[in-house]
Design an enzyme around this catalytic site. Sequence first.
Site, PDB file in Angstrom:
ATOM      1  N   LYS A 148     -12.004  -7.749 -10.853  1.00  0.00           N
ATOM      2  CA  LYS A 148     -12.907  -8.767 -10.320  1.00  0.00           C
ATOM      3  C   LYS A 148     -12.460 -10.155 -10.769  1.00  0.00           C
ATOM      4  O   LYS A 148     -12.040 -10.345 -11.898  1.00  0.00           O
ATOM      5  CB  LYS A 148     -14.330  -8.475 -10.831  1.00  0.00           C
ATOM      6  N   HIS A 193     -32.153 -13.480 -14.032  1.00  0.00           N
ATOM      7  CA  HIS A 193     -31.747 -12.686 -15.194  1.00  0.00           C
ATOM      8  C   HIS A 193     -32.578 -13.084 -16.415  1.00  0.00           C
ATOM      9  O   HIS A 193     -33.070 -12.227 -17.156  1.00  0.00           O
ATOM     10  CB  HIS A 193     -30.270 -12.932 -15.552  1.00  0.00           C
ATOM     11  N   SER A 246     -26.287 -14.613  -8.644  1.00  0.00           N
ATOM     12  CA  SER A 246     -25.118 -15.299  -9.206  1.00  0.00           C
ATOM     13  C   SER A 246     -24.173 -15.762  -8.109  1.00  0.00           C
ATOM     14  O   SER A 246     -23.574 -16.834  -8.208  1.00  0.00           O
ATOM     15  CB  SER A 246     -24.376 -14.379 -10.178  1.00  0.00           C
ATOM     16  N   ARG A 253     -34.736  -7.470  -6.836  1.00  0.00           N
ATOM     17  CA  ARG A 253     -35.155  -8.631  -6.057  1.00  0.00           C
ATOM     18  C   ARG A 253     -35.737  -8.240  -4.711  1.00  0.00           C
ATOM     19  O   ARG A 253     -36.577  -8.950  -4.177  1.00  0.00           O
ATOM     20  CB  ARG A 253     -33.958  -9.557  -5.799  1.00  0.00           C
TER      21      ARG A 253
END
Length: 154
Positions: A41, A17, A127, A90
């Site tokens: 979440k 990030h 993450s 990615r």
Amino acid sequence: MKRAIFPGSFDPITLGHYDIIKRGVKLFDEIIVAIGINADKKYMFSIEERQKFIEEAFKHQPKVKVTTYSGLTVDYCKEVNAKFILRGLRNPADFEFEKAIAHTNRRLSKIETVFLLTAAKTSYISSSIVRDVIRNNGNYSVLVPDSVVLPDQD
């Protein structure tokens, strides 16, 4: 002003990030790192911690602002007058997922999504991997900016 939103949960911010944001400031007049709030979440770090990690990482970069939002990203873009969404890619799976979202966002709002490929040295970091390393007491300091590293990781 060319303003971009870089949305995400950033739980926590990673070096991937960080790299996208650093490279993005060369393309935009301002980048708003927008931490999405999703009540469904479960996060490892509180919204305040995540915001502090990012603000500390970019404290010397006036072109980076950090905010929180809920709801649709395109609605938040309109609220803050951002014409672009910045996203990092990615791998091919990221591209396919992000492409569908970008098409939807453009159809809903005419807001353009700008993709940057992650640097090879950070392309494996996510993450969720960082959280797994933390949960298992591993040395995560090599995966995140210094602002995320807790004292026992030094």
